[in-house]
Design an enzyme around this catalytic site. Structure first.
Site, short mmCIF file in Angstrom:
data_model
loop_
_atom_site.label_atom_id
_atom_site.label_comp_id
_atom_site.label_asym_id
_atom_site.label_seq_id
_atom_site.Cartn_x
_atom_site.Cartn_y
_atom_site.Cartn_z
N LYS A 105 0.84 -1.20 0.00
CA LYS A 105 0.00 0.00 0.00
C LYS A 105 0.88 1.25 0.00
CE LYS A 105 -3.77 -2.40 2.31
NZ LYS A 105 -4.40 -2.78 3.57
N GLN B 268 -4.68 -1.35 9.77
CA GLN B 268 -4.55 -2.70 9.19
C GLN B 268 -5.05 -3.76 10.18
OE1 GLN B 268 -3.61 -3.33 6.04
NE2 GLN B 268 -3.81 -5.53 6.27
N ASP C 180 -11.19 2.79 3.94
CA ASP C 180 -11.40 1.34 3.94
C ASP C 180 -12.90 1.01 3.82
OD1 ASP C 180 -9.54 -0.65 3.98
OD2 ASP C 180 -9.39 -0.78 6.16
N1 GUN Z 1 -6.61 -6.86 6.44
C1 GUN Z 1 -6.91 -7.64 5.36
N2 GUN Z 1 -7.65 -6.95 4.47
C2 GUN Z 1 -7.84 -5.72 4.98
C3 GUN Z 1 -8.52 -4.55 4.51
O1 GUN Z 1 -9.13 -4.52 3.45
N3 GUN Z 1 -8.47 -3.49 5.35
C4 GUN Z 1 -7.84 -3.52 6.54
N4 GUN Z 1 -7.86 -2.41 7.29
N5 GUN Z 1 -7.19 -4.57 7.00
C5 GUN Z 1 -7.20 -5.67 6.22
#
Ligand code: GUN
Length: 280
Positions: free
Chosen positions: A50, A94, A117
């Site tokens: 990311k 995350q 998100d």
């Molecule tokens: N962990 C796995 N997928 C995601 C996601 O789409 N967002 C977040 N914040 N954590 C994750």
């Protein structure tokens, strides 16, 4: 193989290029903050991907690494400070969090305008009501892939396997808003293969390696595979047995290179959308 492979990597590259052009025209660069608590190796990889994508696109990227023993109060303090920071347009915490931390409390400390998100109670509530808001990245990426595939959603029967807040629930809402008739399946669904066989559009996100076989799929169906699993030999695979399903479906997403790159592209898109809404 008769199915078209839906190239998420190429589509994501195109989307990112368009976003980079858009960002160059803004008065200030959109800001994305990513919070990582602890040392989960898979989360580290996701967060690094990311960060690279955000930086390559000219976003302001801030990563906050917190130790695994961070308290709930400290994490909420960090998230609230990012909420108040005018340079930050998007906040992503995350998951998974270490077990002593409440995911729900952390999500609900993120202001809805910065919820890139799309996972907070407020964002999911807006989506449920069909109101504008930031939409969860993976389902949003799946919708772009379906659009790219030329899939006709209106009047189609869409089957979503999985009911998570991150994938299945928002995916079902988006498909319904696109005028598909939606069935959501889960671990207690009776005769899952038979239900899947009734799908014009099949979206699978349950984290079960190669669960969906060729005889689960109707001829000509469009299959979107959200799973990313590691096989015993170390190779990645999805929730769909791609090679055999490709003999039956009209289009299918590969793993890797299908939904995954689109999730990151949609995170960047949401950050730009948030910055624009906040006057960038
Ligand atoms: N962990 C796995 N997928 C995601 C996601 O789409 N967002 C977040 N914040 N954590 C994750």
């Amino acid at each position: 193989m008769s199915a078209r492979l839906l190239d998420g990597k190429a589509l994501a590259a195109r989307v990112r290029g368009e976003l980079a052009d858009q960002v160059r025209g803004l008065a200030r660069a959109p800001g994305l903050a990513v919070v990582l608590v602890g040392e989960d190796p898979a989360s580290r990889v996701y967060v690094r991907n990311k960060a690279r994508a955000a930086e390559a696109m000219g976003l302001v990227h801030r990563q906050i690494d917190l130790p695994a023993d961070t308290t709930q109060a400290r994490l909420l303090e960090v998230v609230r400070a990012l909420g108040d920071d005018p340079a930050i347009d998007g906040i992503l915490v995350q998951f998974p969090l270490p077990p002593h931390l409440s995911q729900a409390a952390v999500l609900d400390a993120i202001p809805v305008a910065k919820d890139v998100d799309g996972l907070t109670t407020a964002s999911l509530g807006l989506l449920a009501q069909g109101r504008p808001g930031l939409v969860a990245c993976t389902p949003k990426g799946c919708m772009r892939l379906l659009d790219e595939a030329g899939a006709v959603l209106e009047g189609a029967h869409a089957v979503v396997v999985g009911r998570s807040n991150i994938v299945g629930r928002p995916m079902a809402m988006l498909l319904e808003q696109a005028n598909a008739t939606v069935t959501v399946c889960h671990s207690r669904t009776r005769d899952l293969p038979a239900v899947c066989r009734t799908a014009d559009i099949l979206v699978v996100g349950v984290g079960r390696p190669e669960l969906v076989r060729a005889d689960w799929v109707a001829p000509g169906a469009v299959v979107i595979d959200v799973g990313i699993n590691r096989k015993a030999d170390g190779r990645l695979c999805g929730d769909v047995a791609t090679d055999e399903v490709a003999e039956v479906a009209s289009a299918v997403t590969p793993v890797p290179g299908g939904v995954g790159p689109m999730t990151i592209a949609m995170l960047l898109a949401n950050t730009v959308e948030s910055a624009l809404a906040r006057g960038a």
